[in-house]
Design a protein around this motif. Structure first.
Motif, PDB file in Angstrom:
ATOM      1  N   PHE A 126       0.839  -1.205   0.000  1.00  0.00           N
ATOM      2  CA  PHE A 126       0.000   0.000   0.000  1.00  0.00           C
ATOM      3  C   PHE A 126       0.876   1.258   0.000  1.00  0.00           C
ATOM      4  O   PHE A 126       0.568   2.242  -0.685  1.00  0.00           O
ATOM      5  CB  PHE A 126      -0.950  -0.009   1.197  1.00  0.00           C
ATOM      6  N   ALA A 129       1.991   1.713  -3.462  1.00  0.00           N
ATOM      7  CA  ALA A 129       0.890   2.195  -4.314  1.00  0.00           C
ATOM      8  C   ALA A 129       0.695   3.697  -4.166  1.00  0.00           C
ATOM      9  O   ALA A 129       0.343   4.374  -5.130  1.00  0.00           O
ATOM     10  CB  ALA A 129      -0.408   1.470  -3.955  1.00  0.00           C
ATOM     11  N   CYS A 130       0.935   4.218  -2.964  1.00  0.00           N
ATOM     12  CA  CYS A 130       0.623   5.631  -2.658  1.00  0.00           C
ATOM     13  C   CYS A 130       1.820   6.569  -2.744  1.00  0.00           C
ATOM     14  O   CYS A 130       1.645   7.767  -2.955  1.00  0.00           O
ATOM     15  CB  CYS A 130       0.077   5.768  -1.236  1.00  0.00           C
ATOM     16  N   TYR A 131       3.026   6.049  -2.479  1.00  0.00           N
ATOM     17  CA  TYR A 131       4.178   6.948  -2.387  1.00  0.00           C
ATOM     18  C   TYR A 131       4.436   7.572  -3.754  1.00  0.00           C
ATOM     19  O   TYR A 131       4.676   6.872  -4.742  1.00  0.00           O
ATOM     20  CB  TYR A 131       5.413   6.186  -1.908  1.00  0.00           C
ATOM     21  N   MET A 132       4.383   8.880  -3.816  1.00  0.00           N
ATOM     22  CA  MET A 132       4.530   9.610  -5.080  1.00  0.00           C
ATOM     23  C   MET A 132       3.608   9.039  -6.162  1.00  0.00           C
ATOM     24  O   MET A 132       3.969   8.985  -7.335  1.00  0.00           O
ATOM     25  CB  MET A 132       5.983   9.612  -5.536  1.00  0.00           C
ATOM     26  N   ARG A 133       2.443   8.587  -5.732  1.00  0.00           N
ATOM     27  CA  ARG A 133       1.414   7.997  -6.604  1.00  0.00           C
ATOM     28  C   ARG A 133       1.864   6.695  -7.274  1.00  0.00           C
ATOM     29  O   ARG A 133       1.319   6.308  -8.297  1.00  0.00           O
ATOM     30  CB  ARG A 133       0.928   8.996  -7.658  1.00  0.00           C
ATOM     31  N   ILE A 167      -8.898   0.241   3.918  1.00  0.00           N
ATOM     32  CA  ILE A 167      -8.221   1.303   3.174  1.00  0.00           C
ATOM     33  C   ILE A 167      -7.033   0.679   2.453  1.00  0.00           C
ATOM     34  O   ILE A 167      -6.095   0.198   3.091  1.00  0.00           O
ATOM     35  CB  ILE A 167      -7.760   2.416   4.139  1.00  0.00           C
ATOM     36  N   GLY A 168      -7.090   0.656   1.132  1.00  0.00           N
ATOM     37  CA  GLY A 168      -6.022  -0.024   0.410  1.00  0.00           C
ATOM     38  C   GLY A 168      -6.113   0.179  -1.086  1.00  0.00           C
ATOM     39  O   GLY A 168      -6.783   1.090  -1.564  1.00  0.00           O
TER      40      GLY A 168
ATOM     41  N   PHE B 126      -8.555  10.645  -3.619  1.00  0.00           N
ATOM     42  CA  PHE B 126      -7.667   9.681  -2.958  1.00  0.00           C
ATOM     43  C   PHE B 126      -8.464   8.772  -2.025  1.00  0.00           C
ATOM     44  O   PHE B 126      -8.210   7.571  -1.952  1.00  0.00           O
ATOM     45  CB  PHE B 126      -6.565  10.421  -2.200  1.00  0.00           C
ATOM     46  N   ALA B 129     -10.030   6.247  -4.188  1.00  0.00           N
ATOM     47  CA  ALA B 129      -9.032   5.282  -4.666  1.00  0.00           C
ATOM     48  C   ALA B 129      -8.745   4.216  -3.612  1.00  0.00           C
ATOM     49  O   ALA B 129      -8.477   3.054  -3.946  1.00  0.00           O
ATOM     50  CB  ALA B 129      -7.741   6.005  -5.053  1.00  0.00           C
ATOM     51  N   CYS B 130      -8.788   4.600  -2.342  1.00  0.00           N
ATOM     52  CA  CYS B 130      -8.367   3.709  -1.246  1.00  0.00           C
ATOM     53  C   CYS B 130      -9.526   3.005  -0.549  1.00  0.00           C
ATOM     54  O   CYS B 130      -9.312   1.941   0.038  1.00  0.00           O
ATOM     55  CB  CYS B 130      -7.632   4.500  -0.168  1.00  0.00           C
ATOM     56  N   LYS B 155      -5.148  12.846 -10.959  1.00  0.00           N
ATOM     57  CA  LYS B 155      -4.132  12.929  -9.904  1.00  0.00           C
ATOM     58  C   LYS B 155      -4.833  13.219  -8.583  1.00  0.00           C
ATOM     59  O   LYS B 155      -5.565  14.207  -8.465  1.00  0.00           O
ATOM     60  CB  LYS B 155      -3.136  14.051 -10.187  1.00  0.00           C
ATOM     61  N   THR B 156      -4.614  12.370  -7.596  1.00  0.00           N
ATOM     62  CA  THR B 156      -5.188  12.577  -6.273  1.00  0.00           C
ATOM     63  C   THR B 156      -4.065  12.450  -5.252  1.00  0.00           C
ATOM     64  O   THR B 156      -3.075  11.757  -5.517  1.00  0.00           O
ATOM     65  CB  THR B 156      -6.266  11.515  -5.945  1.00  0.00           C
ATOM     66  N   ALA B 157      -4.184  13.104  -4.122  1.00  0.00           N
ATOM     67  CA  ALA B 157      -3.103  13.023  -3.129  1.00  0.00           C
ATOM     68  C   ALA B 157      -3.445  13.783  -1.859  1.00  0.00           C
ATOM     69  O   ALA B 157      -4.359  14.600  -1.818  1.00  0.00           O
ATOM     70  CB  ALA B 157      -1.811  13.596  -3.696  1.00  0.00           C
ATOM     71  N   ILE B 167       1.690  11.554  -1.086  1.00  0.00           N
ATOM     72  CA  ILE B 167       0.971  10.299  -0.867  1.00  0.00           C
ATOM     73  C   ILE B 167      -0.337  10.384  -1.645  1.00  0.00           C
ATOM     74  O   ILE B 167      -1.189  11.218  -1.345  1.00  0.00           O
ATOM     75  CB  ILE B 167       0.711  10.094   0.641  1.00  0.00           C
ATOM     76  N   GLY B 168      -0.468   9.550  -2.665  1.00  0.00           N
ATOM     77  CA  GLY B 168      -1.649   9.660  -3.496  1.00  0.00           C
ATOM     78  C   GLY B 168      -1.759   8.538  -4.505  1.00  0.00           C
ATOM     79  O   GLY B 168      -1.125   7.493  -4.368  1.00  0.00           O
ATOM     80  N   ALA B 169      -2.592   8.775  -5.506  1.00  0.00           N
ATOM     81  CA  ALA B 169      -2.844   7.748  -6.515  1.00  0.00           C
ATOM     82  C   ALA B 169      -3.246   8.407  -7.823  1.00  0.00           C
ATOM     83  O   ALA B 169      -3.751   9.533  -7.828  1.00  0.00           O
ATOM     84  CB  ALA B 169      -3.968   6.822  -6.045  1.00  0.00           C
ATOM     85  N   PHE B 170      -2.993   7.713  -8.932  1.00  0.00           N
ATOM     86  CA  PHE B 170      -3.649   8.068 -10.183  1.00  0.00           C
ATOM     87  C   PHE B 170      -4.984   7.338 -10.181  1.00  0.00           C
ATOM     88  O   PHE B 170      -5.012   6.095 -10.167  1.00  0.00           O
ATOM     89  CB  PHE B 170      -2.806   7.629 -11.385  1.00  0.00           C
ATOM     90  N   TYR B 171      -6.062   8.071 -10.150  1.00  0.00           N
ATOM     91  CA  TYR B 171      -7.384   7.438 -10.054  1.00  0.00           C
ATOM     92  C   TYR B 171      -8.382   8.354 -10.748  1.00  0.00           C
ATOM     93  O   TYR B 171      -8.610   9.481 -10.304  1.00  0.00           O
ATOM     94  CB  TYR B 171      -7.740   7.230  -8.576  1.00  0.00           C
TER      95      TYR B 171
END
Lengths: 372, 372
Positions: A126, A129-133, A167-168, B126, B129-130, B155-157, B167-171
């Protein structure tokens, strides 16, 4: 990566099982003597830095060897040691990984290595997955449970006070390396917990494998390398087959959660960490088998046979006395609940599983029958 | 979703810009009078529950209307109101969304609606996404900045004390709805901040648009609907084109970060929230233009022209006195840093951008020239 035997110190047995997910495909490498060899890590994404994430129990056993092997490939190799246990699978602990990454030499190409059991794997995945997207990560599972289940398939998560794994992300590793030698140092209780997930693959997918487990349970409990190698390999093959068809759990993949709806309620109800995940799943499978029987899908003999095997593996077969209302409340929070209806993975005849809702009265019967 | 005029209360102007990302494609709908109409939400994923995430500033303006419209489509419509501002873009605030979801009627199909500016959109995205490893979400941006930039592209974070958006995700969202009426209530300072991201699209991609912005800046500052509609539409078109080619920022997409490396250092150095993101980007673009000039890529006239437009939009063009060492330290934490080398988006001739590292001495010259 093909099955090879180029490492003279490893056992002759080395298997590779591939997870087929298009451009997210990756190999599970199963063998002995893998963790401390640089060759194990050949071909992984290049980067300026690698970060080994482990816990306080596993670190003294394997972290030095892994870091030394990685030093041959990465200029900077950091490590972060998390507190051990399901009780720490939370944001506070996850943030230790982010802190280490942001304080160190890491960048958006840094490769994370999850060295430990299911909790370390879920949290490291996880974090990756999240670090710097999103950065690459590799699973180095050191427990039976993580080798046969949690390290494979890309499910990553942390717990929330109101529910496990809430949350994941679905985020696939670059590679999974199952070093069978690490099972030698595993506490007996954790070996049994891992066997719960091995046993699971029988009722849901392969009764020939179930027969094999019954016949080889003494060898597995005695940690005979050939038996462990087969158990890990066959478990990974079945999981790879299921995940390859349904990566994001749109349907089929949910059968891998056999025993988990009851099991998650036990874990949450007792407080995370009181029961090991595999212990709760072992007991949960017995409960789900009883539910299947009450739905007319399997006979009493099947339930008795599964119960005997779970018990012989050293796992609990009776649930804690949480009370039926509390069980049902907790199961309602489970991710398998939809629109307020609790859905269960049931055995649709030995070797075949499906998901369905169950009448409240039947669930209460099962809880009355199976709990202290 | 095609451009339609079925809503008699809306302006005649309604545009749809599509983001083409295969099975993750979605429309950006731009028009007036959209937020409070059930028709706006037709065709979104069906679910038992919807959750509107907003903040304490936006909630009194639009939350009732949005919730009423959604009630026509979802049996349960919840809302969670976050504290307003970049300073709250952290785990503690994110967890308010998870708490609301897990305490309410939500399940793994619940649809989240991000009603607010960039912070609400980034956090809601984000969270989506999680939460249970991914639920659908919809962007309802109510600021100019979020309509032209942050709500589009997935882009989410959240921020980490050591870096913005770490700390984020492409979602990707299911849909983006830009209601131009919401810009009527926007504070002037936030209107200017949004114009920074509008101006950005000129130097990196389209100098004809830059000419148009120069000519229509008074109309934009006066919030003339036709001018705002064109600015939002053309900005989204350019962003959609870039994101469609490079969803996960493997290369091209990074040009959208023009001004952001310097800008993020300003935001972090001053403490998140002291400068608005758009203010920092406006100033950062001026600094990046000076860097481009020192690299021989643009002339002084271009730098002066960009600086005039940024200033005329009501944005700062001089950086705070953080000291060059602090700027460089903060920029080293930026996601665009790799292997310890800071990379900048520079203007490679007006209308064309690229990424490259810059000699430390040149960066220090720019900081000396552009900071108080």
């Amino acid at each position: 990566m093909q099955a090879t035997q180029e490492n003279p110190s490893a056992d002759a047995v080395r298997h590779t099982v591939n997870i087929e997910l298009g451009d997210r495909s990756y190999p599970i490498v199963i063998g002995a003597g893998l963790l401390g060899h640089a060759q194990t890590y050949a071909g992984l994404p290049k980067a300026h830095a690698a970060m080994v994430v482990t816990n306080s129990t596993v670190a003294p056993l394997y972290a030095d060897a892994v870091c030394a092997a990685l030093s041959a490939l990465y200029p900077h190799v950091g490590r972060v040691v998390l507190p051990d246990g399901e009780a720490h699978k939370d944001w506070t602990t996850l943030n230790l990984i982010f802190d280490a990454l942001l304080s160190g030499a890491s960048d958006r190409k840094t490769v994370l290595f999850a060295l430990g059991g299911g909790v370390v794997g879920d949290m490291t995945g996880f974090a990756a997955a999240c670090y710097m997207r999103g950065v690459p990560f590799v699973q180095l599972p050191t427990t039976l449970l993580s080798q046969v289940d949690s390290s494979v398939g890309g499910k990553t998560a942390i717990n929330h006070p109101l529910g496990k794994n809430m949350i994941g992300a679905f985020y696939q590793p670059q590679r999974v390396v199952c070093d069978l030698d690490s099972l030698k140092t595993l506490p007996t209780r954790e070996l049994s917990a891992g066997l719960a997930e091995v046993i699971k693959y029988g009722p849901i997918a392969d009764m020939v494998f179930f027969d094999w487990i019954e016949a080889h349970l003494p060898a597995l409990l005695a940690r005979e390398p050939a038996a462990l190698a087969h158990a890990v390999r066959r478990s990974c093959e079945i999981k790879a087959h299921v995940v390859g068809q349904d990566e994001r759990e749109g349907g089929l993949r949910a059968i891998l959660n056999f025993g988990h709806t009851f099991g998650h309620a036990i874990e949450a109800g007792m407080g995370y960490g009181a029961w090991l995940h595999g212990e709760a799943v072992g007991c949960g499978m017995v409960m789900a088998a009883h539910l299947s029987q009450r739905l007319g899908l399997v006979d009493e003999a099947f339930v008795a046979r599964l119960t005997r095997l779970v018990q012989a593996a050293g796992l609990p077969v009776r649930g804690p006395a949480l009370g039926a209302d509390r069980y049902i409340e907790l199961m309602g929070h489970d991710k398998k609940a939809e629109g307020g209806e609790i859905r269960f993975v049931v055995i649709d005849g030995p070797g075949r599983a499906s998901m369905r809702p169950a009448p409240d009265a039947l669930v209460r019967e099962v809880l009355a029958r199976c709990c202290d």
